[in-house]
Scaffold this active site. Structure first.
Site, PDB file in Angstrom:
ATOM      1  N   SER A 130      36.640  44.982  44.027  1.00 59.26           N
ATOM      2  CA  SER A 130      38.036  44.978  43.602  1.00 59.26           C
ATOM      3  C   SER A 130      38.320  45.931  42.449  1.00 59.26           C
ATOM      4  O   SER A 130      39.469  46.232  42.170  1.00 59.26           O
ATOM      5  CB  SER A 130      38.453  43.580  43.211  1.00 59.26           C
ATOM      6  N   HIS A 156      38.391  40.403  49.232  1.00 61.87           N
ATOM      7  CA  HIS A 156      39.422  41.435  49.369  1.00 61.87           C
ATOM      8  C   HIS A 156      39.457  42.063  50.747  1.00 61.87           C
ATOM      9  O   HIS A 156      40.404  42.742  51.092  1.00 61.87           O
ATOM     10  CB  HIS A 156      39.216  42.535  48.314  1.00 61.87           C
ATOM     11  N   LYS A 216      44.427  36.279  49.039  1.00 64.63           N
ATOM     12  CA  LYS A 216      44.932  37.635  49.131  1.00 64.63           C
ATOM     13  C   LYS A 216      45.703  37.868  50.420  1.00 64.63           C
ATOM     14  O   LYS A 216      46.914  37.734  50.442  1.00 64.63           O
ATOM     15  CB  LYS A 216      43.770  38.616  48.975  1.00 64.63           C
TER      16      LYS A 216
END
Lengths: 472, 532
Positions: B289, B317, B349
């Site tokens: 990230s 992610h 996310k």
């Protein structure tokens, strides 16, 4: 005589210059030899580094790892958990059977509260569900700030900080302050979240017997003696006492007034975990400090989850800004996790509103606790563990059958007997191998304000009957 | 048969590297980390030097009460206790962070969608406290939230479904999975997640961070070795630490480093006793990230097979954000999910919800159900959150009968390539993989962290800036997260403003002229192969 000694000195000096070359060479060699001895090792250390590539490949070929996980028997109680269909409210459907819920920590019955639901819904329509980021990176919503403010006001402290997961709250708070080399005095019955926080802190741990102030003072005195031996180290060794308001594992209350005396006598900070006592004890549900009438500023840090009384999700810490603010950069579960979904924060705010508007709710809860607590006394073969005003307490076997496994089975038989007759109960579950001091198996009875007197009586009678049926 | 083509390398080493590993990749792997220019590095260090000097000066002034000290202080009654904080612990916070604190924790008051509303705040005491003006900065373009697939929405099928579940179930659960908190909704979700990932079984947890920190201890312990990428997330590091296993760290995404550790571990065994390790667990992330890099998964899997290690893949992610149908980094590389022993990811996310999951073989999940710290001690996931995940996941899978999900996955991939490409062309140093929706833009100097954050907000664009300790001290950066919800117009506006601020702050450090794909300079690697 004087001349003789002069002569002697003169000769000595001359001898040094006149010493034969072979002598100097010999001494030089001796010095080199000593140097060599000093720097060489008496044995060869790195025999292994001489492995050939082929030998290495063979070793790699040979190595067989253990399986990733050991097999779990299908009978394992953890694999045969209860499935709840529909909401886990006052009336609950467990494994297809409709029951009265005596297992969920929904003390104030706010889970099904329409106002709380509506607040969550309104919030959902404004913010969506997820926050898509940690607090630092646009994961701070106005409702988070409002909830922190409200919690601080409710607890009458300077500041509160919220976490998105109850378990992570105290588990993150402890290592934010207590580091390697620091000292923590902790009750043996401390819950698993505290144990994990302590492990993450890598501090030195001293366990005292459950609620035994004499034992705690003994440890503090020992430490005092230790400190006198090494005052320099003592000056930088932070020290903490970590206790729970109402203990999750025993249902007992901590002797906070005595703890405070020890705090000031031995200059140790107190961290208090209040997940069971917040929204339960005290006239306004402020918890164990209100219960004992203690100034909340005397407690360095209070932590609680919002998953029991508040019937939402997450947790919070509160106290003076000097202490709490530090977590905003050092609380791992705060900094590195997505923030609490705003709708859950809104639900918690509305739950706080209800608590503030109806302070009677806490005395109602206490009466109900007392009622079932009294009725459960004197079951032959079983004992009630925990305070009479604790909404979660334990029923343990008076005498173990000999093995934990069969005790668990026996308790489960009692629970099944009750579930078949519309009372939902559960055992307190633990990870047997991971608990520092594994509590004995027990049925954890949870009281809620939604339970009517008849239901409380029925549950008590049924548990008695089930015990009779299974223990004799 | 497979053969390599279209490779242009100047360096001997890299040719060797490709010959060894290129066969594993079924698609181009374009990842670059342009070196920090020497002058920039020197100036950055100087910047920190000056800040530190002034920090000492200010501390001196505060000590002598010449400057007002805003720090909260210890209670009078406890002044003789051992200090709660060591003085140097807070030096950085007090003297560096405080100057630019306004770039973080900016409160928002809307959906964190493609645009959001930011509460205006003002500080009259140099960021020690903030006052809210009551005004709202509206429709700020959101380049900061992890809303990859645009499922952060307050209306539409997901929100409607979540609303319905809220009405029925309420917000909380008030029990753990092992006690009275396993709802029918959780079972439904877990079946769906397993199906989505293409694994035998899955389990879900209420917090992504805790999914790592509370499950790794169940998988490794004393006598086990954990090999962890140096840039792994704090939750993986904490989980590894709590497990009691020995931890060794390999260089970020560096397969030689990983292989060396694996080899040494097996050959030498445990330190001192030289007993063989019980098992070796490799911890990697799908997308990193802070770097925007994608794990070299084909090579990791080859290594793990060769050395009989186990692989724990954190797709926080990458799930939803990579792969032709959003199944994450495994699908992106065209690999078999069963080759990854532990598939972990989060719902925060791409799914616009919260929590995390672990997927894998039946035996693994049976063990986790009975031994996960989270399953036994933590309250289970809130039902509306569960519903949000179920609906958004079904949407990605096309189970809702539309192509909305599929379109969003595709849109994200397009947006990512477009946004990254344009930034590179402008002359910024952009880290990471061309396909990663996490886009770090290098700022380097500490003063530019605050300046960039402020200038962008002034232009109605919300960005994330990060500096030490989240990054190496000289590699401060801004980070954009591309979303499928961003329209081309929004991206163009953002790009225009970024370019302007880039000129203003002199951020266009890159010394590489944009080059066509087949004519790349040697420090970028291109793997490409086709089937004949």
């Amino acid at each position: 005589l004087r001349t003789f000694s002069d002569l002697n000195t003169m000769l000595e000096t001359q001898f040094l210059f006149l010493a034969p070359a072979y002598h100097l060479i010999l001494e030089g060699i001796l010095i080199l030899w000593i140097v060599r001895l000093l720097f060489s090792k008496t044995y060869k250390l790195q025999e292994r580094s001489d492995l050939t590539e082929k030998e290495k490949e063979e070793l790699i070929e040979e190595w067989q790892p253990e399986p990733l996980v050991p097999p779990v028997s299908k009978e394992h109680p953890a694999l045969n958990y209860n499935i709840v269909s529909g909401p886990p409210n006052h009336k609950i459907v467990v494994n297809g059977k409709e029951c009265i819920n005596f297992a969920s920590f929904n003390f104030l019955g706010l889970l099904a509260n329409e106002r709380v639901k509506n607040a969550a819904l309104t919030s959902l329509r404004k913010y969506g569900v997820g926050t898509c980021g940690p607090r630092g990176f646009y994961g701070t919503f106005d409702v988070h700030l409002e909830l922190e403010d409200r919690l601080a006001k409710f607890m009458r402290t300077e500041e509160a900080i919220i976490y998105s997961y109850g378990f992570a709250t105290i588990a993150s708070a402890i290592p934010a302050y207590s580091k390697r080399g620091d000292l923590v005095f902790v009750d043996e019955s401390a819950c698993f979240a505290i144990q994990k926080g302590l492990q993450a802190s890598r501090s030195n741990l001293k366990y005292f017997k459950h609620n035994d102030m004499a034992d705690l003072e003994r440890l503090l005195k020992e430490q005092e003696a230790e400190d006198q031996k090494n005052p320099r180290k003592a000056r930088v060794t932070r020290r903490f006492i970590i206790v729970e308001g109402l203990y999750m594992n025993t249902g007992n209350i901590c002797p906070l007034p005595e703890l405070l005396k020890l705090k000031y006598k031995y200059k140790v900070r107190i961290f208090l975990e209040e997940s069971l006592s917040f929204g339960v004890l005290g006239e306004h549900g402020q918890g164990v400090t209100e219960h004992f009438g203690i100034n909340i500023d005397d407690i360095d840090l209070i932590s609680a989850n919002m998953e029991n009384s508040l019937a939402s999700v997450g947790g919070f810490c509160c106290g003076r800004s000097f202490v709490i603010d530090h977590q905003r950069l050092s609380g791992q579960g705060y900094c590195f996790s997505a923030s609490l979904p705003p709708m859950l924060a809104s639900a918690a705010i509305e739950a706080l509103n209800i608590m503030e508007e109806n302070p009677d709710i806490f005395s109602v809860l206490r009466e109900k606790c007392q009622r079932i607590h009294n009725m459960l006394q004197g079951i032959s073969g079983m004992k009630v563990v925990g305070e009479s005003f604790s909404p979660a307490f334990h029923l343990q076997l008076e005498k173990s059958t000999g093995s934990r496994e069969s005790d668990v089975k026996l308790l489960q038989a009692i629970i099944d007997y009750c579930t078949d007759r519309q009372i939902a109960l559960t055992q307190a579950r633990y990870l047997d191998k991971d608990e520092k001091f594994l509590p004995p198996p027990s049925i954890r009875v949870v009281v809620s304000v939604e339970q009517t007197e008849e239901e409380l009586d029925k549950a008590a009678a049924l548990i008695k009957e089930a015990a009779q049926h299974n223990l004799h | 048969s497979l053969h390599l083509h279209g490779l242009q390398f100047n360096a001997q080493r890299q040719v060797h590297y490709i010959a060894q590993n290129g066969g594993l990749y079924k698609r181009p792997f374009n990842e670059s980390f342009e070196e920090t220019p020497m002058l920039v590095a020197v100036l950055t260090y100087m910047g920190y030097g000056i800040l530190t000097l002034f920090g000492y000066l200010r501390d001196f002034l505060r000590e002598w009460k010449i400057e007002k000290c805003h720090n909260a202080t210890e209670r009078e009654e406890q002044k003789d206790f051992v200090p709660l904080y060591q003085d140097f612990e807070n030096f950085y916070t007090r003297n560096l962070y405080m100057r630019i604190r306004d770039s973080w924790n900016r409160p928002i008051c809307s959906v964190p969608g493609a645009r959001f509303d930011v509460l205006e705040r003002i500080s009259y005491d140099y960021n020690w406290t903030f006052n809210y003006t009551g005004k709202v900065i509206q429709d700020v373009i959101n380049m900061g939230s992890y809303n990859y697939l645009g499922f952060a929405e307050s209306f539409g099928i997901c929100a409607d479904a979540a609303a319905e579940v809220t009405e029925k179930y309420g917000a909380g659960v008030c029990s753990t999975r092992q006690e009275m908190g396993s709802l029918d909704k959780h079972e439904e979700l877990e079946e769906l997640v397993a199906q989505f990932l293409g694994v035998e079984a899955a389990m879900t947890f209420g917090m992504g961070f805790a999914t790592n920190s509370m499950n790794i201890p169940a998988l490794a312990g004393k006598g086990c070795l954990i090999l962890s990428d140096e840039l792994n997330h704090a939750s993986l590091v904490l989980g590894a630490r709590l497990s009691g296993a020995t931890i060794r760290v390999f260089k970020h995404n560096n397969m030689q480093s990983l292989e060396k550790l694996l080899k040494d571990a097996i050959v030498h065994g445990q330190p001192r006793t030289h007993r063989p390790w019980k098992k070796i667990l490799i911890l990697v992330e799908g997308i990193y990230s802070m770097e925007g890099s994608i794990v070299r998964l084909p090579e990791v899997i080859a290594l793990k097979k060769k050395y009989k290690a186990y692989l724990y893949l954190d797709e926080a992610h990458s799930i939803g954000a990579l792969g032709p149908s959003g199944r994450g980094v495994v699908e992106y590389f065209g690999l078999d999910p069963m080759d990854v022993d532990i598939m972990m990811g989060t719902f925060t996310k791409s799914f616009g919800a919260a929590g995390g999951y672990i997927g894998g073989r039946k035996e693994l999940l049976a063990y986790l159900r009975s031994h996960s710290h989270s399953a036994v001690y933590a309250t289970s996931m809130s039902p509306p959150i569960v519903e949000q995940i179920i609906t958004s996941m079904k949407c990605i899978m096309g189970k809702d009968g539309t192509t909305i999900g599929q379109d969003r996955v595709q849109q994200l991939a397009e947006n990512t390539r477009y946004f990254r490409g344009r930034l590179k062309k402008m002359g910024f140093i952009i880290y990471g993989n061309d396909d990663s929706p996490v886009v770090p833009l290098m700022l380097y100097m500490p003063a530019k962290i605050g300046a960039f954050g402020r200038e962008m907000l002034k232009r109605n664009i919300g960005v994330v800036v990060v500096g030490f300790p989240a990054t190496p001290i000289i590699e401060s950066r801004a980070r954009f997260c591309v979303s499928a919800a961003h329209t081309k117009e929004m991206l163009d506006v953002a790009l225009k403003e970024i370019s302007e601020v880039g000129d203003l702050l002199q951020l266009k450090y890159s010394r590489h002229k944009p080059v066509p794909l087949l004519d790349r300079p040697f420090d970028e690697t291109t793997y490409e192969e086709t089937e004949d």
